[in-house]
Each structure stands twice: as C-alpha cells, then as structure tokens.
Design an enzyme around this catalytic site. Structure first.
Site, PDB file in Angstrom:
ATOM      1  N   LYS A 111       0.815  -1.217   0.000  1.00  0.00           N
ATOM      2  CA  LYS A 111       0.000   0.000   0.000  1.00  0.00           C
ATOM      3  C   LYS A 111       0.848   1.265   0.000  1.00  0.00           C
ATOM      4  O   LYS A 111       0.406   2.305  -0.482  1.00  0.00           O
ATOM      5  CB  LYS A 111      -0.956   0.008   1.198  1.00  0.00           C
ATOM      6  CG  LYS A 111      -2.064  -1.023   1.050  1.00  0.00           C
ATOM      7  CD  LYS A 111      -3.180  -0.806   2.045  1.00  0.00           C
ATOM      8  CE  LYS A 111      -4.281  -1.848   1.859  1.00  0.00           C
ATOM      9  NZ  LYS A 111      -5.312  -1.771   2.873  1.00  0.00           N
ATOM     10  N   LYS A 196      -5.336 -10.271  -6.333  1.00  0.00           N
ATOM     11  CA  LYS A 196      -6.618 -10.505  -5.641  1.00  0.00           C
ATOM     12  C   LYS A 196      -7.614  -9.394  -5.996  1.00  0.00           C
ATOM     13  O   LYS A 196      -7.203  -8.264  -6.282  1.00  0.00           O
ATOM     14  CB  LYS A 196      -6.407 -10.585  -4.125  1.00  0.00           C
ATOM     15  CG  LYS A 196      -5.974  -9.280  -3.527  1.00  0.00           C
ATOM     16  CD  LYS A 196      -6.029  -9.280  -2.013  1.00  0.00           C
ATOM     17  CE  LYS A 196      -5.674  -7.875  -1.566  1.00  0.00           C
ATOM     18  NZ  LYS A 196      -5.699  -7.570  -0.199  1.00  0.00           N
ATOM     19  N   LYS A 199     -10.768  -3.727  -3.078  1.00  0.00           N
ATOM     20  CA  LYS A 199     -11.563  -2.498  -3.043  1.00  0.00           C
ATOM     21  C   LYS A 199     -10.797  -1.335  -3.649  1.00  0.00           C
ATOM     22  O   LYS A 199     -11.356  -0.448  -4.237  1.00  0.00           O
ATOM     23  CB  LYS A 199     -11.890  -2.118  -1.594  1.00  0.00           C
ATOM     24  CG  LYS A 199     -12.842  -3.044  -0.884  1.00  0.00           C
ATOM     25  CD  LYS A 199     -13.400  -2.326   0.347  1.00  0.00           C
ATOM     26  CE  LYS A 199     -13.763  -3.281   1.458  1.00  0.00           C
ATOM     27  NZ  LYS A 199     -12.811  -3.316   2.560  1.00  0.00           N
TER      28      LYS A 199
HETATM   29  P1  TYM Z   1     -10.833  -5.657   4.268  1.00  0.00           P
HETATM   30  O1  TYM Z   1     -11.808  -4.592   4.614  1.00  0.00           O
HETATM   31  O2  TYM Z   1      -9.818  -5.390   3.228  1.00  0.00           O
HETATM   32  O3  TYM Z   1     -11.596  -6.972   3.843  1.00  0.00           O
HETATM   33  C1  TYM Z   1     -12.641  -7.543   4.618  1.00  0.00           C
HETATM   34  C2  TYM Z   1     -12.552  -9.063   4.541  1.00  0.00           C
HETATM   35  O4  TYM Z   1     -12.624  -9.487   3.184  1.00  0.00           O
HETATM   36  C3  TYM Z   1     -11.549 -10.370   2.896  1.00  0.00           C
HETATM   37  N1  TYM Z   1     -11.138 -10.197   1.486  1.00  0.00           N
HETATM   38  C4  TYM Z   1     -11.061 -11.190   0.598  1.00  0.00           C
HETATM   39  N2  TYM Z   1     -11.319 -12.512   0.699  1.00  0.00           N
HETATM   40  C5  TYM Z   1     -11.154 -13.264  -0.414  1.00  0.00           C
HETATM   41  N3  TYM Z   1     -10.765 -12.762  -1.619  1.00  0.00           N
HETATM   42  C6  TYM Z   1     -10.503 -11.445  -1.770  1.00  0.00           C
HETATM   43  N4  TYM Z   1     -10.131 -10.955  -2.947  1.00  0.00           N
HETATM   44  C7  TYM Z   1     -10.650 -10.593  -0.630  1.00  0.00           C
HETATM   45  N5  TYM Z   1     -10.483  -9.270  -0.423  1.00  0.00           N
HETATM   46  C8  TYM Z   1     -10.779  -9.037   0.877  1.00  0.00           C
HETATM   47  C9  TYM Z   1     -10.432  -9.924   3.843  1.00  0.00           C
HETATM   48  O5  TYM Z   1      -9.484 -10.955   4.047  1.00  0.00           O
HETATM   49  C10 TYM Z   1     -11.214  -9.594   5.092  1.00  0.00           C
HETATM   50  O6  TYM Z   1     -11.448 -10.753   5.860  1.00  0.00           O
HETATM   51  N6  TYM Z   1      -7.461  -5.517   7.963  1.00  0.00           N
HETATM   52  C11 TYM Z   1      -8.799  -5.951   7.602  1.00  0.00           C
HETATM   53  C12 TYM Z   1      -9.889  -5.361   8.485  1.00  0.00           C
HETATM   54  C13 TYM Z   1      -9.722  -5.584   9.949  1.00  0.00           C
HETATM   55  C14 TYM Z   1      -9.898  -6.808  10.637  1.00  0.00           C
HETATM   56  C15 TYM Z   1      -9.674  -6.509  12.014  1.00  0.00           C
HETATM   57  C16 TYM Z   1     -10.197  -8.096  10.232  1.00  0.00           C
HETATM   58  C17 TYM Z   1      -9.404  -4.628  10.877  1.00  0.00           C
HETATM   59  N7  TYM Z   1      -9.391  -5.191  12.103  1.00  0.00           N
HETATM   60  C18 TYM Z   1      -9.760  -7.505  12.991  1.00  0.00           C
HETATM   61  C19 TYM Z   1     -10.283  -9.090  11.219  1.00  0.00           C
HETATM   62  C20 TYM Z   1     -10.064  -8.788  12.560  1.00  0.00           C
HETATM   63  C21 TYM Z   1      -9.088  -5.507   6.181  1.00  0.00           C
HETATM   64  O7  TYM Z   1      -8.525  -4.574   5.680  1.00  0.00           O
HETATM   65  O8  TYM Z   1     -10.116  -6.175   5.603  1.00  0.00           O
END
Ligand code: TYM
Length: 334
Positions: A111, A196, A199
């Site tokens: 990032k 992948k 967003k």
């Molecule tokens: P975020 O907001 O990017 O994504 C949310 C969830 O979606 C999953 N994900 C995917 N799974 C499969 N294929 C993909 N292409 C894909 N893109 C996203 C992510 O793995 C996630 O589970 N850091 C985290 C948010 C967070 C969090 C936490 C998660 C903050 N605190 C505590 C768990 C526990 C994030 O940016 O997710």
C-alpha cells in the site's frame, strides 16, 4: 461458545471477494459462536479520503452487512470508533511490537509503494497493531478472514503471546479461520487473475461490486480474462497455469454450493461457463441488494443496531483494557 471477531473497512466498494472470503462465513458462524463484527472506520483513515465519503461508507457498510444476513439478535455488529478501548489498547501493543516486525508486513509494503514510504501515513505502518487490539479486546478464539489477512493474524498471535509472557496471562491467543483453498480464501481480479480482487483496485472491470446490477455483472464476467486454450480439457481447475479459468470455476462452485471438479466437468468451453457464472452471481447478489434497499429505507433501525452493538462491545472491551492496563503497571484512578 467460541468467541469470534472480524472486521471490514468502509473504504471503496465492497466486492465479491469480501462476501465470499469473509462475510458469508460470518453469517454462517453467527449462531455457532459469540460473534462480534466490526466496521473498522479508524482503519480507513490510514489512506487518503474525504470525511463525507467515510461517513457515508461506514453507514453503507453496516447496512450491507445486515443485508448480507447478519442478524442483530444473533451477533454483535458495531462501529470501531464507537468503542474507545480499540485505540487505547493499540498504544499498549505499539509498545509491544517492534519496528522490524511492522516493516515486514507485506500490506504496508504494497500500500505504501504507490505514493512512497516517505509520504505514507504512520497509521498505515501501525495499522496491524490496531487490528491486533480489535481482536485481543474481545478474548477472541477465532478470526474469520480471507487469506490476505494471514500475516496480520500471525502478528496478532505473536503480540498476544509476547504480552502474556512479559506481563502475565492477559490475552487469549486467537486462531485465524481462513477458508480452504478453492472456497473463497482469495478471489482473484477478473481482469488480472494473478492479483486478488480488491476495493482499492485500479481494475474496476475486474472487480464485481456487491451493488453491481445484472447487466454490469454480465459484462464483467463475459470480459473476464481466461486463456487461449481450446479442446475438451480447456476447462479445468489449475490455479497455477490457468488462474483466470480457475477463479471462474471457484466462483461458480461457491455460488452454486457445489464442488469445483463437478462444475469443471460440465463445460468444454469458456462461453457457457461465463454465462452460467454471471447468472449465478446475479442470483447471489439480488436478495442482498433487495434487503439492502429495505434496511437503507430505515436508517434509524440501522443506527439502533449499531448503538446496541457498541454498548455491548464496550462493556467487554473495557474489562479487557482494564486488565491490560493493570498488567503493564498503569495505576487506576482512585
Ligand atoms: P478488508 O476490509 O480489506 O476486507 C474484509 C474481509 O474481506 C476479505 N477479502 C477477501 N477474501 C477473499 N478474496 C478477496 N479478494 C478478498 N479481499 C478481501 C479480507 O481478508 C477480510 O477478511 N485488515 C482488515 C480489516 C480488519 C480486521 C480486524 C479483520 C481490521 N481489524 C480484525 C479481522 C479482525 C481488512 O482490511 O479487511
């Protein structure tokens, strides 16, 4: 009942990867555990964005999670910034993590590579620490996430163990719960199947948004990158040599609730595979979009869910924070 915690950022448009890699498992789990799901708005501040957009995206994300099937009577849904203990515990963990550990986080490298490390926000660097605080505050046993969060979960486990060793037993050491390969762990971009679906992607045509209408879904799936193979065995699941086709097969298998091999066996050409996949994705999204419209027509109902969720979460988070403050030697106010 195991304690389950997970979070999602209110940035960009939520997509099929979020749904299939994470949110649908949250819905499945909600009655099997004591589940906490969080819209992590503070994490969204680590990258540039407008205040008005964040405000809107936070409500949209919470509404969408309800529309996707989270039941406020079965789980706790809340917004991260409504529970102050998240940032408070984060500081204790910043004093537990090392600079070197944060430097090795691949998401920071990815990032920050765009604008350069010099310009990257310090919050982007310490992001995984806030994430560890999110998880550890709730004595979490299991964290359902996609494969891209694996490294962050490893760090969370390391920090919990280190803190416990240094200051005495304080935190539960959580387990990551990542879907098995082929079941949504890493949904790939339809245009660039080696990346992948994301967003923040610069490939909107490769990302199926959860709000996409049927015509848009059909167009994106039809244009999905495959390969030039032809012949009876062109349609087979081989993520290494045929990543585009493998992704389409995985998506269809998940959408239909069948196995990948069974799906692959039905096709000899890409055209019919894509047509069936587009139809399956449209049927997956339609009920979510309809439910979204219903929830969105009653914003005060969503606000009530979030207020009740924050109240419940806050009670638990405060108790854990008090334990951690005491463990490190902070004197409680008289
Ligand atoms: P975020 O907001 O990017 O994504 C949310 C969830 O979606 C999953 N994900 C995917 N799974 C499969 N294929 C993909 N292409 C894909 N893109 C996203 C992510 O793995 C996630 O589970 N850091 C985290 C948010 C967070 C969090 C936490 C998660 C903050 N605190 C505590 C768990 C526990 C994030 O940016 O997710």
């Amino acid at each position: 009942m195991p304690r389950v915690f997970s979070g999602i950022q209110p940035t960009g448009e939520p997509h099929l990867g979020n749904l299939l890699g994470a949110v649908r498992y949250w819905v499945e789990d909600q009655r099997l555990g004591d589940c906490f799901y969080c819209v992590v708005d503070l994490h969204a501040l680590t990258i540039p964005g407008e205040a008005a957009d964040l405000r809107k995206a936070t409500t949209t994300m919470a509404t969408l999670l309800l529309a996707a099937g989270l039941d406020p009577d079965a789980c706790t849904l809340f917004v991260q910034s409504h529970v102050p203990a998240h940032t408070q515990l984060s500081w204790l963990l910043e004093c537990t993590v090392s600079f070197g550990e944060l430097r090795r986080m691949t998401q920071f490298k990815d990032k920050s590579s765009k604008g350069g490390e010099e310009a990257a926000r310090a919050g982007l660097f310490t992001y995984p620490v806030l994430m560890a605080a999110d998880i550890l505050l709730y004595d979490t046993d299991r964290v359902p996430v996609g494969d891209d969060q694996r490294q962050h979960l490893e760090l969370t486990r390391d920090l919990a163990s280190r803190f416990n060793t240094r200051y005495g037993q304080t935190f539960v050491v959580p387990e990551a719960s990542i879907p098995p390969a082929g079941r949504g762990a890493r949904i790939m971009d339809l245009q660039e199947p080696l990346k992948k679906m994301s967003k923040s992607s610069e490939s909107p045509q490769g990302t199926i948004g959860l709000f996409d209408d049927p015509a848009t879904v059909e167009r994106k799936v039809k244009r999905a990158v495959t390969d030039t193979d032809s012949g009876p065995d062109a349609v087979r699941y081989d993520p290494l040599t045929k990543p585009g086709v493998a992704n389409l097969l995985e998506l269809l298998a998940i959408a239909e609730g069948t196995g990948i091999e069974e799906v692959a066996g039905r096709y000899t050409q890409y055209g019919p595979l894509k047509a069936d996949l587009a139809a399956a994705v449209v049927s997956l999204l339609e009920p979510i979009q309809a439910s979204y419209r219903a929830w969105a027509s009653d914003p005060s109902a969503v606000a009530e869910v979030l207020a009740a969720g924050a109240k419940h979460a806050d009670g638990i988070a405060r108790a854990t924070l008090a334990r951690a403050y005491d463990a490190v030697g902070l004197v409680a106010p008289a």
